[in-house]
Design a protein around this motif. Structure first.
Motif: not given
Length: 260
Positions: A104-105, A125-126, A23-24, A111-112
């Motif tokens: 997370a980092n 969920i990262g 997403d980012v 999503t896959l």
């Protein structure tokens, strides 16, 4: 002949495509080195490397598009379903964990999905995964057992290593005067060291003693049960022949004899 409709058999050989959406990132903001890390983790999660192909990064949020050849598509689908419920092979779960760490980092989630149906295959969920609890280190009086296998050092305090089976206690320190006494027991009997240890919480919630300051020690009695019983029998009022005591002692002696 040209113009003829494809047969049913030909239609079934179409690869199955998946989209991993982060997403980012946009295609022009996702660093190439980071892309390589994501692809390596995805490849590990998918498995069947010879039939899994990277097609490219689509516009919008960074969407890594992957195709799985029809020959391995059912196996990959089963593998990914296992990843979703936490029941996949170890290498597949390791791939998912690596992806979660990367996300997370990067303060991202992902999503896959299956490209044709947009069916969610595996969520990631990262950044939203629960933060690990942190605990400060603490010191506590304790003891450790083992055989002395190393002692010495040039510091004002001496350093030692104690072996207890497959476990090695390192970071053991003591006064030089105490070290001189213990040096005589190098590779000798099992000893018990008393002192103060520093405990730190490791990943996974395991506590580890990072150093141990020795105050005193004692040699442990390594006699077998039979020898120990013989010594106890001469003690007045030992009550070894009481019914309950006798059963417990006999059982311990039998275990000791079997081990010998």
């Amino acid at each position: 002949m040209s113009g003829m409709p494809a047969s049913d058999e030909e239609a079934t050989v179409k690869p199955v495509e998946y989209v991993f959406r982060i997403d980012v990132f946009q295609p022009d903001t996702l660093p190439m080195a980071r892309l390589a890390e994501y692809l390596a983790a995805l490849a590990k999660m998918f498995g069947h490397a010879e039939h899994t192909h990277f097609l490219g990064v689509e516009k919008g949020s960074a969407k890594l598009r992957t195709a799985v050849d029809a020959v391995d598509a059912p196996k990959v689908e089963a593998r990914l379903n296992g990843v979703r419920i936490g029941d996949a092979p170890k290498d597949a779960m390791a791939g998912k964990l690596a992806l979660e760490d990367l996300l997370a980092n990067d303060n991202a989630v992902a999503t896959l999905t299956e490209a044709d149906t947009e069916r969610m295959v595996v969520p990631f969920i990262g950044r939203n995964r629960p933060k690990a609890l942190t605990f400060p280190p603490f010191r506590e009086d304790t003891s450790i057992d083992g055989v002395l296998v190393k002692i010495g050092g040039k510091d004002p305090s001496a350093h030692a290593t104690l072996q207890d089976g497959d476990v090695f206690h390192v970071g053991v320190t003591m006064r030089r005067e105490l070290a001189r006494e213990l040096a005589q027991l190098l590779y000798g009997p099992t000893i018990r060291m008393f002192g103060n240890g520093r405990f730190e919480r490791q990943a996974g919630g395991v506590w580890k003693m990072s150093d141990f300051r020795v105050d005193r020690y004692e040699r442990l009695d390594e006699r077998g049960v039979s020898d120990a019983l013989a010594a106890m029998r001469v003690v007045p009022g030992n009550r070894l022949m009481d019914a309950d005591s006798y059963r417990d002692v006999a059982a311990a002696r039998d275990e000791d004899d079997a081990a010998g």
